[in-house]
Design an enzyme around this catalytic site. Sequence first.
Site, PDB file in Angstrom:
ATOM      1  N   PRO A   9       0.792  -1.228   0.000  1.00 11.47           N
ATOM      2  CA  PRO A   9       0.000   0.000   0.000  1.00 11.47           C
ATOM      3  C   PRO A   9       0.830   1.286   0.000  1.00 11.47           C
ATOM      4  O   PRO A   9       1.862   1.363   0.660  1.00 11.47           O
ATOM      5  CB  PRO A   9      -0.822  -0.102   1.288  1.00 11.47           C
ATOM      6  CG  PRO A   9      -0.121  -1.094   2.136  1.00 11.47           C
ATOM      7  CD  PRO A   9       0.525  -2.061   1.185  1.00 11.47           C
ATOM      8  N   ASN A  10       0.305   2.234  -0.760  1.00 10.21           N
ATOM      9  CA  ASN A  10       0.837   3.598  -0.861  1.00 10.21           C
ATOM     10  C   ASN A  10       2.122   3.714  -1.678  1.00 10.21           C
ATOM     11  O   ASN A  10       2.591   4.825  -1.934  1.00 10.21           O
ATOM     12  CB  ASN A  10       1.037   4.231   0.534  1.00 10.21           C
ATOM     13  CG  ASN A  10      -0.271   4.279   1.307  1.00 10.21           C
ATOM     14  OD1 ASN A  10      -1.251   4.835   0.813  1.00 10.21           O
ATOM     15  ND2 ASN A  10      -0.298   3.682   2.484  1.00 10.21           N
ATOM     16  N   ASP A  86       1.970 -15.832   6.134  1.00 13.28           N
ATOM     17  CA  ASP A  86       1.493 -17.196   5.907  1.00 13.28           C
ATOM     18  C   ASP A  86       1.452 -17.543   4.419  1.00 13.28           C
ATOM     19  O   ASP A  86       1.740 -18.679   4.032  1.00 13.28           O
ATOM     20  CB  ASP A  86       0.097 -17.389   6.523  1.00 13.28           C
ATOM     21  CG  ASP A  86       0.149 -17.530   8.037  1.00 13.28           C
ATOM     22  OD1 ASP A  86       1.252 -17.684   8.593  1.00 13.28           O
ATOM     23  OD2 ASP A  86      -0.922 -17.484   8.672  1.00 13.28           O
ATOM     24  N   HIS A  99      12.820  -2.631   1.671  1.00 16.33           N
ATOM     25  CA  HIS A  99      12.211  -1.372   2.119  1.00 16.33           C
ATOM     26  C   HIS A  99      13.056  -0.227   1.598  1.00 16.33           C
ATOM     27  O   HIS A  99      14.292  -0.260   1.721  1.00 16.33           O
ATOM     28  CB  HIS A  99      12.133  -1.298   3.645  1.00 16.33           C
ATOM     29  CG  HIS A  99      11.283  -2.385   4.215  1.00 16.33           C
ATOM     30  ND1 HIS A  99       9.911  -2.372   4.090  1.00 16.33           N
ATOM     31  CD2 HIS A  99      11.603  -3.535   4.833  1.00 16.33           C
ATOM     32  CE1 HIS A  99       9.431  -3.475   4.629  1.00 16.33           C
ATOM     33  NE2 HIS A  99      10.438  -4.202   5.077  1.00 16.33           N
TER      34      HIS A  99
HETATM   35  C1  DQA Z   1       8.302   0.943   3.593  1.00 10.88           C
HETATM   36  C2  DQA Z   1       8.437   1.120   5.102  1.00 10.88           C
HETATM   37  C3  DQA Z   1       7.119   0.871   5.804  1.00 10.88           C
HETATM   38  O1  DQA Z   1       7.265   1.027   7.213  1.00 10.88           O
HETATM   39  C4  DQA Z   1       6.079   1.861   5.315  1.00 10.88           C
HETATM   40  O2  DQA Z   1       4.825   1.610   5.919  1.00 10.88           O
HETATM   41  C5  DQA Z   1       5.973   1.903   3.829  1.00 10.88           C
HETATM   42  C6  DQA Z   1       7.181   1.782   3.013  1.00 10.88           C
HETATM   43  C7  DQA Z   1       9.601   1.298   2.834  1.00 10.88           C
HETATM   44  O3  DQA Z   1       9.698   0.941   1.664  1.00 10.88           O
HETATM   45  O4  DQA Z   1      10.468   1.962   3.409  1.00 10.88           O
HETATM   46  O5  DQA Z   1       4.892   2.112   3.289  1.00 10.88           O
HETATM   47  O6  DQA Z   1       8.032  -0.437   3.333  1.00 10.88           O
END
Ligand code: DQA
Length: 151
Positions: A9-10, A86, A99
């Site tokens: 997400p996002n 899972d 990340h």
């Molecule tokens: C993320 C780190 C996560 O904590 C965060 O909620 C994200 C992006 C990253 O790519 O740094 O949406 O996965």
Amino acid sequence: MKLLVVNGPNLNLLGLREPEIYGRQDYAALLDFLARCGEEAGAEVDCFQSNHEGAIVDAIQAAWGKYDGIVINPAAYTHTSVAILDALKAVALPAVEVHLSDVSRRESFRQVSYAGMACLRTYMGLGFEGYRQAILFLKEYLEGRETPPDR
Ligand code: DQA
């Protein structure tokens, strides 16, 4: 070799969302970057992004028998989703966690990674480059030239 890159997400709002943390390049730029990583690795790379936990679980399930490995940035679901953990365990495909930001240096609620428990490695804080490292690692791993460290 076929790899699936899953983004949570996002991440479709890259470039717009908190650019000081996630950078100024947008999701289309990430897709371009991943296509170039695939060429470099000699791997077929498909990309999937969803803001919905169940859709991500479905994509991981559908990867079984179709892909050789998974690169996953579950975004916020990293820190909450036993369902994604899972699913990764169920298909048992070699998986690597990415990340963009260095979550180890952020809020305490980001210090748990459920998905990471089913992944061979985690690359964090490297921006787009983390995905490249993950793809190159999976290539070496699948070709039997790389073993995962103990985690
Ligand atoms: C993320 C780190 C996560 O904590 C965060 O909620 C994200 C992006 C990253 O790519 O740094 O949406 O996965």
